[in-house]
Design a protein around this motif. Sequence first.
Motif, PDB file in Angstrom:
ATOM      1  N   PRO A 559       0.820  -1.226   0.000  1.00  0.00           N
ATOM      2  CA  PRO A 559       0.000   0.000   0.000  1.00  0.00           C
ATOM      3  C   PRO A 559       0.849   1.270   0.000  1.00  0.00           C
ATOM      4  CG  PRO A 559      -0.032  -1.015   2.165  1.00  0.00           C
ATOM      5  CD  PRO A 559       0.699  -1.967   1.275  1.00  0.00           C
ATOM      6  N   ILE A 560       1.728   1.371  -0.980  1.00  0.00           N
ATOM      7  CA  ILE A 560       2.666   2.484  -1.038  1.00  0.00           C
ATOM      8  C   ILE A 560       1.942   3.814  -1.239  1.00  0.00           C
ATOM      9  CG2 ILE A 560       4.524   3.490  -2.423  1.00  0.00           C
ATOM     10  CD1 ILE A 560       5.392   1.239  -0.562  1.00  0.00           C
ATOM     11  N   ALA A 561       0.897   3.827  -2.064  1.00  0.00           N
ATOM     12  CA  ALA A 561       0.210   5.090  -2.346  1.00  0.00           C
ATOM     13  C   ALA A 561      -0.298   5.729  -1.060  1.00  0.00           C
ATOM     14  CB  ALA A 561      -0.947   4.855  -3.318  1.00  0.00           C
ATOM     15  N   GLU A 562      -0.894   4.926  -0.187  1.00  0.00           N
ATOM     16  CA  GLU A 562      -1.410   5.450   1.081  1.00  0.00           C
ATOM     17  C   GLU A 562      -0.274   5.817   2.020  1.00  0.00           C
ATOM     18  OE1 GLU A 562      -4.103   6.941   3.570  1.00  0.00           O
ATOM     19  OE2 GLU A 562      -4.577   6.098   1.592  1.00  0.00           O
ATOM     20  N   TRP A 563       0.747   4.998   2.074  1.00  0.00           N
ATOM     21  CA  TRP A 563       1.859   5.273   2.982  1.00  0.00           C
ATOM     22  C   TRP A 563       2.637   6.526   2.581  1.00  0.00           C
ATOM     23  CZ3 TRP A 563       4.167  -0.342   3.657  1.00  0.00           C
ATOM     24  CH2 TRP A 563       3.239  -1.122   4.353  1.00  0.00           C
ATOM     25  N   LEU A 564       2.699   6.813   1.273  1.00  0.00           N
ATOM     26  CA  LEU A 564       3.384   8.039   0.847  1.00  0.00           C
ATOM     27  C   LEU A 564       2.643   9.285   1.317  1.00  0.00           C
ATOM     28  CD1 LEU A 564       4.418   7.112  -2.816  1.00  0.00           C
ATOM     29  CD2 LEU A 564       5.940   7.382  -0.851  1.00  0.00           C
ATOM     30  N   ARG A 565       1.337   9.165   1.537  1.00  0.00           N
ATOM     31  CA  ARG A 565       0.564  10.282   2.063  1.00  0.00           C
ATOM     32  C   ARG A 565       0.566  10.322   3.584  1.00  0.00           C
ATOM     33  NH1 ARG A 565      -4.640   9.218  -1.874  1.00  0.00           N
ATOM     34  NH2 ARG A 565      -3.759  10.193  -3.756  1.00  0.00           N
ATOM     35  N   GLY A 566       0.993   9.230   4.213  1.00  0.00           N
ATOM     36  CA  GLY A 566       0.925   9.126   5.661  1.00  0.00           C
ATOM     37  C   GLY A 566       2.290   9.080   6.307  1.00  0.00           C
ATOM     38  N   SER A 567       2.624   7.920   6.863  1.00  0.00           N
ATOM     39  CA  SER A 567       3.810   7.823   7.719  1.00  0.00           C
ATOM     40  C   SER A 567       5.125   8.008   6.958  1.00  0.00           C
ATOM     41  CB  SER A 567       3.822   6.467   8.425  1.00  0.00           C
ATOM     42  OG  SER A 567       3.868   5.430   7.477  1.00  0.00           O
ATOM     43  N   LEU A 568       5.148   7.688   5.660  1.00  0.00           N
ATOM     44  CA  LEU A 568       6.382   7.864   4.897  1.00  0.00           C
ATOM     45  C   LEU A 568       6.536   9.273   4.321  1.00  0.00           C
ATOM     46  CD1 LEU A 568       6.694   4.513   2.877  1.00  0.00           C
ATOM     47  CD2 LEU A 568       7.918   5.188   4.955  1.00  0.00           C
ATOM     48  N   ARG A 569       5.519  10.106   4.498  1.00  0.00           N
ATOM     49  CA  ARG A 569       5.552  11.437   3.885  1.00  0.00           C
ATOM     50  C   ARG A 569       6.753  12.268   4.331  1.00  0.00           C
ATOM     51  NH1 ARG A 569       0.611  15.826   3.268  1.00  0.00           N
ATOM     52  NH2 ARG A 569       1.918  17.655   2.829  1.00  0.00           N
ATOM     53  N   PRO A 570       7.081  12.339   5.620  1.00  0.00           N
ATOM     54  CA  PRO A 570       8.250  13.165   5.991  1.00  0.00           C
ATOM     55  C   PRO A 570       9.550  12.678   5.355  1.00  0.00           C
ATOM     56  CG  PRO A 570       6.883  12.674   7.908  1.00  0.00           C
ATOM     57  CD  PRO A 570       6.377  11.817   6.799  1.00  0.00           C
ATOM     58  N   ARG A 571       9.721  11.374   5.317  1.00  0.00           N
ATOM     59  CA  ARG A 571      10.962  10.843   4.740  1.00  0.00           C
ATOM     60  C   ARG A 571      11.035  11.141   3.243  1.00  0.00           C
ATOM     61  NH1 ARG A 571      14.722   6.399   5.158  1.00  0.00           N
ATOM     62  NH2 ARG A 571      16.093   6.746   3.376  1.00  0.00           N
ATOM     63  N   VAL A 572       9.938  10.945   2.540  1.00  0.00           N
ATOM     64  CA  VAL A 572       9.921  11.199   1.097  1.00  0.00           C
ATOM     65  C   VAL A 572      10.100  12.688   0.814  1.00  0.00           C
ATOM     66  CG1 VAL A 572       8.523  11.071  -0.994  1.00  0.00           C
ATOM     67  CG2 VAL A 572       8.527   9.169   0.618  1.00  0.00           C
ATOM     68  N   ALA A 573       9.439  13.530   1.595  1.00  0.00           N
ATOM     69  CA  ALA A 573       9.572  14.978   1.406  1.00  0.00           C
ATOM     70  C   ALA A 573      11.014  15.422   1.585  1.00  0.00           C
ATOM     71  CB  ALA A 573       8.658  15.710   2.387  1.00  0.00           C
ATOM     72  N   SER A 574      11.690  14.845   2.557  1.00  0.00           N
ATOM     73  CA  SER A 574      13.086  15.193   2.790  1.00  0.00           C
ATOM     74  C   SER A 574      13.974  14.676   1.665  1.00  0.00           C
ATOM     75  CB  SER A 574      13.543  14.612   4.126  1.00  0.00           C
ATOM     76  OG  SER A 574      14.924  14.815   4.320  1.00  0.00           O
ATOM     77  N   GLN A 575      13.748  13.434   1.241  1.00  0.00           N
ATOM     78  CA  GLN A 575      14.593  12.830   0.219  1.00  0.00           C
ATOM     79  C   GLN A 575      14.433  13.531  -1.130  1.00  0.00           C
ATOM     80  OE1 GLN A 575      16.285   9.679   1.338  1.00  0.00           O
ATOM     81  NE2 GLN A 575      17.663  10.519  -0.192  1.00  0.00           N
ATOM     82  N   LEU A 576      13.238  14.039  -1.417  1.00  0.00           N
ATOM     83  CA  LEU A 576      12.972  14.680  -2.706  1.00  0.00           C
ATOM     84  C   LEU A 576      12.939  16.202  -2.607  1.00  0.00           C
ATOM     85  CD1 LEU A 576      10.244  12.271  -4.176  1.00  0.00           C
ATOM     86  CD2 LEU A 576      12.730  12.185  -4.449  1.00  0.00           C
ATOM     87  N   ALA A 577      13.469  16.732  -1.534  1.00  0.00           N
ATOM     88  CA  ALA A 577      13.508  18.187  -1.374  1.00  0.00           C
ATOM     89  C   ALA A 577      14.433  18.813  -2.419  1.00  0.00           C
ATOM     90  CB  ALA A 577      13.983  18.548   0.024  1.00  0.00           C
ATOM     91  N   PRO A 578      14.106  20.007  -2.925  1.00  0.00           N
ATOM     92  CA  PRO A 578      14.926  20.641  -3.969  1.00  0.00           C
ATOM     93  C   PRO A 578      16.396  20.769  -3.614  1.00  0.00           C
ATOM     94  CG  PRO A 578      12.832  21.766  -3.778  1.00  0.00           C
ATOM     95  CD  PRO A 578      12.854  20.767  -2.661  1.00  0.00           C
ATOM     96  N   ARG A 579      16.695  21.060  -2.357  1.00  0.00           N
ATOM     97  CA  ARG A 579      18.105  21.240  -1.987  1.00  0.00           C
ATOM     98  C   ARG A 579      18.894  19.937  -2.125  1.00  0.00           C
ATOM     99  NH1 ARG A 579      18.663  18.918   2.848  1.00  0.00           N
ATOM    100  NH2 ARG A 579      16.800  18.635   4.147  1.00  0.00           N
ATOM    101  N   ARG A 580      18.226  18.805  -1.883  1.00  0.00           N
ATOM    102  CA  ARG A 580      18.922  17.527  -2.025  1.00  0.00           C
ATOM    103  C   ARG A 580      19.028  17.131  -3.495  1.00  0.00           C
ATOM    104  NH1 ARG A 580      17.200  13.660   3.025  1.00  0.00           N
ATOM    105  NH2 ARG A 580      19.075  12.531   2.374  1.00  0.00           N
TER     106      ARG A 580
END
Length: 625
Positions: A559-580
């Motif tokens: 259930p990646i689609a749901e997890w990307l909106r939930g508990s994994l959101r901070p990690r994904v947001a950080s990993q895909l941040a423009p500065r990185r």
Amino acid sequence: MCAICGMVNVAGLEERAVEDLLRVRDAMVHRGPDDAGLFRDAHAALGVRRLSVIDVAGGHQPIPNEDRTIWVAFNGEIYNYRALRAEAEAAGHQFTTQTDTEALVHLYELHGDRFLDGLRGMFALAIWDAPRRRLLLARDRVGIKPLYYGALPNHTLLFASELKGLLRHPAVSRTLDPDALDQYLLHEYVPAPRTIVRGIHKLLPGHYLIADAQGTRTERYWEIPDGPPQCEWTLESAATAFRGLLRDSVQHHLASDVPLGLLLSGGLDSSAIAALAAPCRPPAFTIGFDEASFDETAPAQRVAAHFGLEHHTVRITPSDVGDILDQAVAACDEPLGDSSMIATWFLSRLARSRVTVALSGDGGDELFGGYPTYLAHRWAAHYDRLPAFVRERCIEPLVRRLPVSTANMSFDFKASRFIRGAGLPAAQRHSLWMGAFGPTEKTRLFSPALTAATAQNRRAPESIVTAPVTRDVADQMMALDRRTYLPDDLLAKVDRMSMAHGLEVRVPFLDHAIVEFAAGLPAALSLRGGRTKTVVRRALQGLVPPDILGRPKKGFGMPIAEWLRGSLRPRVASQLAPRRLARHGLWNPDYVQQLLREHWGGRHNHAKLLWTLFMFETWHEEYLR
């Protein structure tokens, strides 16, 4: 099961070669925690890390012939090794172990390179013929076991079971191949023979490599026979033949001197393996999710109970994924956008807590038409014949307005995927349906530098399809999947995630006799009446519970689609941040942020795109940063 590695230079190895090779070998200790071995002469060095399965006490590698002039390093299992051993003994060869590995060096002496034709199993191997200063590398027919290789600046050939091993050699350059990255973004994996690292290659399934004074060259010793059917099969005759082939394969795959179990999903293929292995009472292992549309624990429990198998389950939560994500990505070698790698990691960890070897049902879908995608190609031909105004002004706008769901294989997901490939040639359509970033998305994603770097080399999926165009389009797409998706995604995923835990996974469906049989069946037999795998379903009547026979394909998803909106959101947001993202300058950060906003806001399900990017970024920081 093992990790193998080696170096060959016919002009002579450098003095520090062994020191460098030990770094390569011991980077793969997870594949072989039980033993380590090394051979070296003036021109070659072979290294092995061993997971002991057959002849646990006596199978130290590398293994020589009687006069110690020919040496073998081996990863895998040869299921007919007893018959091969008897052949070599009858010819006068002497054995010092009970392993399958030792038979290989004597068979090479008897038959030369053609000894590969007689092997039944999964393998990657290296044979050093010292008198001839000649190295032979070989990989099994279907690509169950991996083998990477590359040339060092001093013309030394370096090889290993895993890319991470090669990257530990100080002379290997960690340079990203932009064309391989382009392919990864489309397919969610890098198709062989490329790898994501420039200058490193995968040996293709069914091929061998020779390195000697004449240079380095590869040859094919086997290929999937995707030509016209050699006989007129009926559903009954095909089902009967398949049932016999699978029964024989499972019996051979059960041979082990260590505890053996079964990876059980409750689907058709793993249930078939359970039915045929049940007399040996292997314990069964299943993973589950709280999200009902992804969870298969209930049917798996019914199958285990039906056959009287001890059953072990574990449920995966988003927090569990966050805890092991970096470990799983590091185990992958190359970026892999298939989210089921995470499920395979947990399943392998569960199984390894009790057994060393496990049987799996992998491969049945690609051989016998198990994916609904194959049926969809037939529907696409009818859809494309509709008037353009009906497709473009009625159907497609309606599909784009469907409510977005994160459930497994939801209607809106399938419908949007279907229209995405409408009007394209079959191979391109198939790649878009199965993969992530198509040409439109890549145009928006790529930075100007990456666009320029990939402009000259776009590999067309049609170049891989070898089935005659006169056969059903489903036949052609199954041939495509058997050559690309099966070895480069599915089998790579299973190998890396299982071997990260020192678990050997065997795949009875991919015995080469079954592969040859399946390739000779017309798709019309396997895809009948709007259903998939009809040959397999008929063959298993009376073997597996009736409710399992009628189950539709669920897929080994998460259930990646749901997890990307939930508990994994901070990690994904950080990993895909423009500065990185700016560190490597590969992407347009504005487009990446748009994908995130649309997914988080529920306007679109961008899970495949975002997960594919997320996996690459996590891999890039582990391997190339």
